[in-house]
Design a protein around this motif. Structure first.
Motif, short mmCIF file in Angstrom:
data_model
loop_
_atom_site.label_atom_id
_atom_site.label_comp_id
_atom_site.label_asym_id
_atom_site.label_seq_id
_atom_site.Cartn_x
_atom_site.Cartn_y
_atom_site.Cartn_z
N ALA A 69 -67.27 -71.13 102.28
CA ALA A 69 -67.96 -71.20 103.57
C ALA A 69 -68.81 -72.46 103.68
CB ALA A 69 -68.82 -69.96 103.76
N GLN A 70 -69.38 -72.91 102.56
CA GLN A 70 -70.20 -74.12 102.59
C GLN A 70 -69.36 -75.35 102.94
OE1 GLN A 70 -71.84 -74.01 98.66
NE2 GLN A 70 -73.78 -73.15 99.38
N LEU A 71 -68.14 -75.37 102.47
CA LEU A 71 -67.24 -76.48 102.78
C LEU A 71 -66.94 -76.54 104.27
CD1 LEU A 71 -65.22 -78.74 102.16
CD2 LEU A 71 -63.59 -77.01 101.50
N VAL A 72 -66.66 -75.40 104.86
CA VAL A 72 -66.36 -75.34 106.29
C VAL A 72 -67.59 -75.75 107.10
CG1 VAL A 72 -65.67 -73.85 108.20
CG2 VAL A 72 -64.59 -73.60 105.98
N ALA A 73 -68.75 -75.27 106.70
CA ALA A 73 -69.99 -75.60 107.41
C ALA A 73 -70.26 -77.10 107.36
CB ALA A 73 -71.16 -74.82 106.83
N GLU A 74 -70.08 -77.71 106.19
CA GLU A 74 -70.33 -79.14 106.05
C GLU A 74 -69.30 -79.96 106.83
OE1 GLU A 74 -72.06 -82.74 104.94
OE2 GLU A 74 -72.85 -80.70 104.97
N LEU A 75 -68.04 -79.55 106.78
CA LEU A 75 -66.99 -80.24 107.52
C LEU A 75 -67.27 -80.20 109.01
CD1 LEU A 75 -64.21 -81.64 107.58
CD2 LEU A 75 -63.20 -79.37 107.70
N GLU A 76 -67.62 -79.03 109.52
CA GLU A 76 -67.91 -78.90 110.95
C GLU A 76 -69.17 -79.68 111.33
OE1 GLU A 76 -67.95 -74.74 111.93
OE2 GLU A 76 -65.76 -74.68 112.05
N ARG A 77 -70.15 -79.73 110.45
CA ARG A 77 -71.36 -80.50 110.73
C ARG A 77 -71.03 -81.98 110.88
NH1 ARG A 77 -75.28 -83.63 108.56
NH2 ARG A 77 -74.22 -83.87 106.58
N ARG A 78 -70.20 -82.49 109.99
CA ARG A 78 -69.85 -83.91 110.06
C ARG A 78 -68.96 -84.22 111.26
NH1 ARG A 78 -69.29 -86.28 103.98
NH2 ARG A 78 -71.16 -85.29 103.16
N LEU A 79 -68.06 -83.32 111.60
CA LEU A 79 -67.24 -83.53 112.80
C LEU A 79 -68.10 -83.49 114.06
CD1 LEU A 79 -64.06 -81.40 111.96
CD2 LEU A 79 -64.23 -83.90 112.03
N ARG A 80 -69.08 -82.61 114.08
CA ARG A 80 -69.97 -82.49 115.24
C ARG A 80 -70.78 -83.77 115.45
NH1 ARG A 80 -72.44 -78.30 113.54
NH2 ARG A 80 -70.90 -76.85 114.34
N LEU A 81 -71.18 -84.43 114.35
CA LEU A 81 -72.01 -85.62 114.45
C LEU A 81 -71.22 -86.88 114.80
CD1 LEU A 81 -74.38 -85.05 111.41
CD2 LEU A 81 -74.92 -84.80 113.83
N ASP A 82 -69.92 -86.85 114.61
CA ASP A 82 -69.08 -88.02 114.86
C ASP A 82 -68.71 -88.08 116.34
OD1 ASP A 82 -67.33 -90.14 114.81
OD2 ASP A 82 -66.33 -89.47 112.98
N GLU A 83 -69.07 -89.17 117.00
CA GLU A 83 -68.81 -89.30 118.43
C GLU A 83 -67.33 -89.52 118.75
OE1 GLU A 83 -71.33 -92.22 120.18
OE2 GLU A 83 -73.16 -91.22 119.52
N LYS A 84 -66.55 -89.87 117.76
CA LYS A 84 -65.11 -90.08 117.98
C LYS A 84 -64.36 -88.76 118.11
CE LYS A 84 -65.67 -93.96 114.96
NZ LYS A 84 -65.76 -94.17 113.53
N VAL A 85 -64.97 -87.68 117.64
CA VAL A 85 -64.34 -86.36 117.68
C VAL A 85 -64.73 -85.67 118.98
CG1 VAL A 85 -64.16 -84.12 116.53
CG2 VAL A 85 -64.41 -86.20 115.17
N LEU A 86 -63.71 -85.29 119.76
CA LEU A 86 -63.97 -84.61 121.02
C LEU A 86 -64.18 -83.11 120.82
CD1 LEU A 86 -61.28 -86.33 123.28
CD2 LEU A 86 -63.70 -86.89 123.08
#
Length: 122
Positions: A69-86
C-alpha cells in the motif's frame, strides 16, 4: 505483495524526453520501494471523453506491478505532483480466494423420502 495496475494519462504534446522522464520516475518509485515491476505499455494518444485542463486528447500508459500500500500511495503522490500527468487510476487486481459455501442439509433426508412419498400418495 498485492498485484496492482495503474493507468495514467499524459499531456499529448509532450516531447519524448519529458515522456521518458515520467516513465523513468514511475519505474524508479516501484524499484525504490521494493516492488516487482512487470510492464509499462504505451497505449498511444487517444481522444478523451471530455477535455482535461483544456486537452481534448491524452497519451495513455498502462503500468503493472506488485507491491504494498505504501508503494501505491507514493506512486500516486508523485503522479499527482507532476503537471505533465492529466489523470491516473490505480486498481488492486489481486485474485481473492473463493469463499467456501457452507454445506446445507437436504430438505428431506434419504430415510424420510419414502415416508414422504407414501404420505403424498394417500
Amino acid at each position: 505483495m498485492r498485484k496492482y495496475e495503474t493507468i495514467f494519462i499524459l499531456q499529448p504534446d509532450l516531447a519524448e524526453d519529458d515522456v521518458k522522464s515520467v516513465t523513468d520516475k514511475v519505474q524508479d518509485v516501484v524499484a525504490s520501494l521494493k516492488g516487482d515491476f512487470h510492464r509499462l505499455d504505451d497505449w498511444g494518444t487517444r481522444k478523451l471523453a471530455y477535455a482535461i485542463r483544456k486537452f481534448p486528447r491524452g497519451r495513455y500508459y498502462y503500468l503493472r506491478f506488485d507491491g504494498g500500500a505504501q508503494l501505491v500511495a507514493e506512486l500516486e503522490r508523485r503522479l499527482r505532483l507532476d503537471e505533465k500527468v492529466l489523470r491516473f487510476l490505480s486498481v488492486n487486481i489481486t485474485d481473492e480466494p473463493e469463499k467456501k459455501v457452507a454445506e446445507r442439509k437436504p430438505v428431506i433426508e434419504a430415510a424420510e423420502a419414502p415416508e414422504a412419498a407414501e404420505a403424498a400418495a394417500e
